[in-house]
Design a protein around this motif. Structure first.
Motif, PDB file in Angstrom:
ATOM      1  N   THR A  78       0.735  -1.063  -0.191  1.00 43.99           N
ATOM      2  CA  THR A  78       0.034  -0.206  -0.095  1.00 43.99           C
ATOM      3  C   THR A  78       0.771   1.410  -0.067  1.00 43.99           C
ATOM      4  N   ASP A  79       1.849   1.415   0.657  1.00 47.98           N
ATOM      5  CA  ASP A  79       2.586   2.616   1.039  1.00 47.98           C
ATOM      6  C   ASP A  79       3.845   2.688   0.276  1.00 47.98           C
ATOM      7  N   MET A  80       4.501   1.320  -0.136  1.00 48.69           N
ATOM      8  CA  MET A  80       5.658   1.523  -1.063  1.00 48.69           C
ATOM      9  C   MET A  80       5.792   0.432  -1.911  1.00 48.69           C
ATOM     10  N   PRO A  81       4.845   0.354  -2.907  1.00 47.58           N
ATOM     11  CA  PRO A  81       4.614  -0.661  -3.835  1.00 47.58           C
ATOM     12  C   PRO A  81       5.876  -1.115  -4.684  1.00 47.58           C
ATOM     13  N   ASN A  82       6.760  -0.251  -4.582  1.00 47.19           N
ATOM     14  CA  ASN A  82       8.004  -0.783  -5.644  1.00 47.19           C
ATOM     15  C   ASN A  82       9.218  -1.271  -4.749  1.00 47.19           C
ATOM     16  N   GLU A  83       8.831  -1.437  -3.385  1.00 48.85           N
ATOM     17  CA  GLU A  83       9.830  -1.997  -2.412  1.00 48.85           C
ATOM     18  C   GLU A  83       9.772  -3.525  -2.587  1.00 48.85           C
ATOM     19  N   PRO A  84      10.872  -4.241  -2.277  1.00 50.06           N
ATOM     20  CA  PRO A  84      10.874  -5.770  -2.403  1.00 50.06           C
ATOM     21  C   PRO A  84       9.985  -6.204  -1.175  1.00 50.06           C
ATOM     22  N   ARG A  85       9.229  -7.193  -1.236  1.00 49.38           N
ATOM     23  CA  ARG A  85       8.461  -7.899  -0.292  1.00 49.38           C
ATOM     24  C   ARG A  85       9.233  -8.688   0.728  1.00 49.38           C
ATOM     25  N   TRP A  86       8.916  -8.973   1.941  1.00 47.27           N
ATOM     26  CA  TRP A  86       9.703  -9.817   2.986  1.00 47.27           C
ATOM     27  C   TRP A  86       9.117 -11.343   2.607  1.00 47.27           C
ATOM     28  N   GLN A  87      10.467 -12.060   2.787  1.00 48.19           N
ATOM     29  CA  GLN A  87      10.126 -13.541   2.797  1.00 48.19           C
ATOM     30  C   GLN A  87       9.851 -14.097   4.078  1.00 48.19           C
ATOM     31  N   PRO A  88       9.496 -15.221   4.324  1.00 49.75           N
ATOM     32  CA  PRO A  88       9.239 -15.593   5.689  1.00 49.75           C
ATOM     33  C   PRO A  88      10.311 -16.675   5.965  1.00 49.75           C
ATOM     34  N   GLU A  89      11.433 -16.926   5.115  1.00 48.63           N
ATOM     35  CA  GLU A  89      12.491 -17.886   5.389  1.00 48.63           C
ATOM     36  C   GLU A  89      13.612 -17.095   6.396  1.00 48.63           C
ATOM     37  N   ARG A  90      13.650 -17.904   7.434  1.00 54.75           N
ATOM     38  CA  ARG A  90      14.570 -17.300   8.594  1.00 54.75           C
ATOM     39  C   ARG A  90      14.209 -15.904   9.042  1.00 54.75           C
ATOM     40  N   LEU A  91      12.751 -15.828   9.184  1.00 53.36           N
ATOM     41  CA  LEU A  91      12.234 -14.298   9.983  1.00 53.36           C
ATOM     42  C   LEU A  91      12.442 -14.494  11.240  1.00 53.36           C
ATOM     43  N   ARG A  92      12.392 -15.842  11.739  1.00 50.97           N
ATOM     44  CA  ARG A  92      12.620 -15.830  13.409  1.00 50.97           C
ATOM     45  C   ARG A  92      14.008 -15.633  13.626  1.00 50.97           C
ATOM     46  N   ASP A  93      15.243 -16.117  12.761  1.00 51.60           N
ATOM     47  CA  ASP A  93      16.402 -15.557  13.188  1.00 51.60           C
ATOM     48  C   ASP A  93      16.585 -14.163  12.990  1.00 51.60           C
ATOM     49  N   TYR A  94      16.017 -13.540  11.952  1.00 53.46           N
ATOM     50  CA  TYR A  94      16.143 -12.096  11.986  1.00 53.46           C
ATOM     51  C   TYR A  94      15.359 -11.235  13.218  1.00 53.46           C
ATOM     52  N   LEU A  95      14.165 -11.881  13.673  1.00 54.08           N
ATOM     53  CA  LEU A  95      13.758 -10.847  14.822  1.00 54.08           C
ATOM     54  C   LEU A  95      14.348 -11.414  16.190  1.00 54.08           C
ATOM     55  N   ALA A  96      14.989 -12.648  16.354  1.00 56.62           N
ATOM     56  CA  ALA A  96      15.043 -13.060  17.628  1.00 56.62           C
ATOM     57  C   ALA A  96      16.822 -13.020  17.904  1.00 56.62           C
ATOM     58  N   GLU A  97      17.535 -12.821  16.923  1.00 56.43           N
ATOM     59  CA  GLU A  97      18.908 -12.952  17.339  1.00 56.43           C
ATOM     60  C   GLU A  97      19.441 -11.590  17.562  1.00 56.43           C
ATOM     61  N   ASN A  98      20.124 -11.499  18.892  1.00 56.79           N
ATOM     62  CA  ASN A  98      20.826  -9.941  19.012  1.00 56.79           C
ATOM     63  C   ASN A  98      22.061 -10.327  19.469  1.00 56.79           C
ATOM     64  N   MET A  99      22.803  -9.013  19.813  1.00 53.47           N
ATOM     65  CA  MET A  99      23.974  -9.219  20.471  1.00 53.47           C
ATOM     66  C   MET A  99      23.901  -9.324  21.753  1.00 53.47           C
ATOM     67  N   ALA A 100      25.232  -9.713  22.421  1.00 51.99           N
ATOM     68  CA  ALA A 100      25.037 -10.487  23.766  1.00 51.99           C
ATOM     69  C   ALA A 100      24.252  -9.651  24.662  1.00 51.99           C
ATOM     70  N   ASP A 101      24.540  -8.272  24.708  1.00 54.93           N
ATOM     71  CA  ASP A 101      23.871  -7.470  25.731  1.00 54.93           C
ATOM     72  C   ASP A 101      22.607  -6.709  25.202  1.00 54.93           C
ATOM     73  N   GLU A 102      22.131  -6.950  24.208  1.00 56.51           N
ATOM     74  CA  GLU A 102      20.930  -6.336  23.737  1.00 56.51           C
ATOM     75  C   GLU A 102      19.573  -7.215  24.144  1.00 56.51           C
ATOM     76  N   TYR A 103      18.713  -6.427  24.220  1.00 59.47           N
ATOM     77  CA  TYR A 103      17.219  -7.031  24.774  1.00 59.47           C
ATOM     78  C   TYR A 103      16.206  -6.693  23.658  1.00 59.47           C
ATOM     79  N   ARG A 104      15.339  -7.778  23.192  1.00 56.85           N
ATOM     80  CA  ARG A 104      14.379  -7.455  22.179  1.00 56.85           C
ATOM     81  C   ARG A 104      13.157  -8.208  22.768  1.00 56.85           C
ATOM     82  N   GLN A 105      11.772  -7.434  22.336  1.00 57.55           N
ATOM     83  CA  GLN A 105      10.545  -8.011  22.697  1.00 57.55           C
ATOM     84  C   GLN A 105       9.871  -7.703  21.360  1.00 57.55           C
ATOM     85  N   ALA A 106       8.861  -8.647  21.276  1.00 54.26           N
ATOM     86  CA  ALA A 106       7.960  -8.686  20.092  1.00 54.26           C
ATOM     87  C   ALA A 106       6.499  -8.417  20.642  1.00 54.26           C
ATOM     88  N   PHE A 107       5.677  -7.664  20.034  1.00 53.60           N
ATOM     89  CA  PHE A 107       4.118  -7.368  20.337  1.00 53.60           C
ATOM     90  C   PHE A 107       3.234  -7.454  19.117  1.00 53.60           C
TER      91      PHE A 107
END
Length: 340
Positions: A29-58
């Motif tokens: 809708t907002d950026m029709p020419n942008e590449p689409r996201w793929q589900p492959e390794r999406l969990r890794d992309y969201l979950a992996e952090n550097m050792a002293d970082e903190y991440r939460q999902a909502f």
């Protein structure tokens, strides 16, 4: 309860599919020419952090249908930036104006406060409705970045290869993918530290990105790999002293494999008159052409007044297409504004 907070590692397979669906519906809708996201390794992309970082999902789901209407994630840095969190928030276009975004933002702000995080930052594309959303809630527009795109099918490869071959006498270029040799980590980190301390306009707006400490640089490169992001680096070496005097970096993620993201480009001040920035970036593009044949484009960001790097980018074919805003607010101010 329509809103749920959890660690990214605990997202279900359905959550991840829906997460990707929200991103792609928003993009369409907002950026029709942008590449689409793929589900492959999406969990890794969201979950992996550097050792002293903190991440939460909502995640926010419709109570009747169970459809995911929006999601957010909060990354709180470690080290000297532990008082700052970076927010990403997306809703389906059909859910806008129905309180979904505010509910997600409220949950993020409350989580940040519990973690003693004082400030929140978010990047917003200037042409999207998110600008009005964050303006209304009191976010300050601290930085304006210009995004430039290099479209693969429009590259003048003869010109790029010519630029890649113009290595000044006394220098050589070395290409690395995925990792750097251990002996290069310290001089590489020192050069990036110069970039952070420079008063010159550059292709970077905040020292929260990147690593200027050897241990953090090593951790950063390993974290990129764990997140499914392939790094490509070109280093300039001054041969008489075997000293790292220039670098440029690109990353390609498995979640959006048709686009490369340009990271830092920096040349030590005493070596700036030898055309190294253009030569390094051109050589890296030629390496990328073989290493990542699926690419469609490369994106990079520059400060508005970064004339030198803009000139380099223009010589390679990058074209300015849209501005990005970096917003920031204090957590206390945000919670106050959300309560109004």
């Amino acid at each position: 309860m329509p809103l749920k907070q959890l660690t990214p590692a605990n997202l279900s397979t359905q959550d991840l599919q829906d997460w990707c669906s929200v991103l792609n519906e928003m993009t369409s809708t907002d950026m029709p020419n942008e590449p689409r996201w793929q589900p492959e390794r999406l969990r890794d992309y969201l979950a992996e952090n550097m050792a002293d970082e903190y991440r939460q999902a909502f995640i926010y789901r419709d109570e009747s249908s169970g459809d995911m209407l929006g999601h957010a994630n909060l990354l709180i840095f470690g080290g000297k930036h532990r008082d700052t969190g970076v927010l990403e928030l997306f809703t389906r276009p059909s859910a806008r104006g129905k309180g979904v975004g505010k509910a997600l933002l409220q949950a993020v702000a409350e989580c940040a406060k519990q973690r003693e995080c004082e400030n929140l930052a978010v990047e917003v594309i200037a042409t999207t409705p998110a600008v009005g959303f964050y303006d209304q809630l009191g976010f300050r527009r601290d930085v304006v970045e210009q995004r430039h795109l290099l479209r693969w099918d429009e590259v003048d490869w003869d010109k790029v290869q010519e630029a890649a071959g113009r290595v000044a006498a006394g220098y050589r270029l070395e290409y690395y993918s995925e990792s750097l040799p251990e002996e290069l980590l310290e001089p590489y980190a020192q050069l990036k530290a110069y970039l952070r301390g420079s008063a010159e306009p550059i292709a970077l707006t905040t020292d929260r990105r990147g690593s200027t400490d050897v241990d953090r640089l090593r951790d950063s490169l390993q974290t990129l790999r764990r997140r499914g992001m392939r790094s490509h680096v070109m280093v300039a070496i001054s041969e008489p002293y075997e000293k790292v005097v220039g670098l440029t970096e690109l990353v390609v993620s498995e979640q959006r494999p048709t686009r490369a993201d340009q990271y830092d480009t920096v040349v030590a001040p005493e070596h700036k008159s030898y055309g190294l920035a253009l030569t390094m970036k051109a050589r890296l593009l030629t390496e990328l052409r073989g290493a990542e044949p699926q690419l469609v484009d490369v994106q990079t960001w520059t400060a508005e007044d970064a004339r030198d790097i803009k000139w380099v980018n223009s010589q390679l074919g990058f074209v300015h297409d849209v501005d990005w805003y970096e917003y920031e607010t204090s957590v206390e101010d945000l919670l106050h504004n959300l309560a109004q």
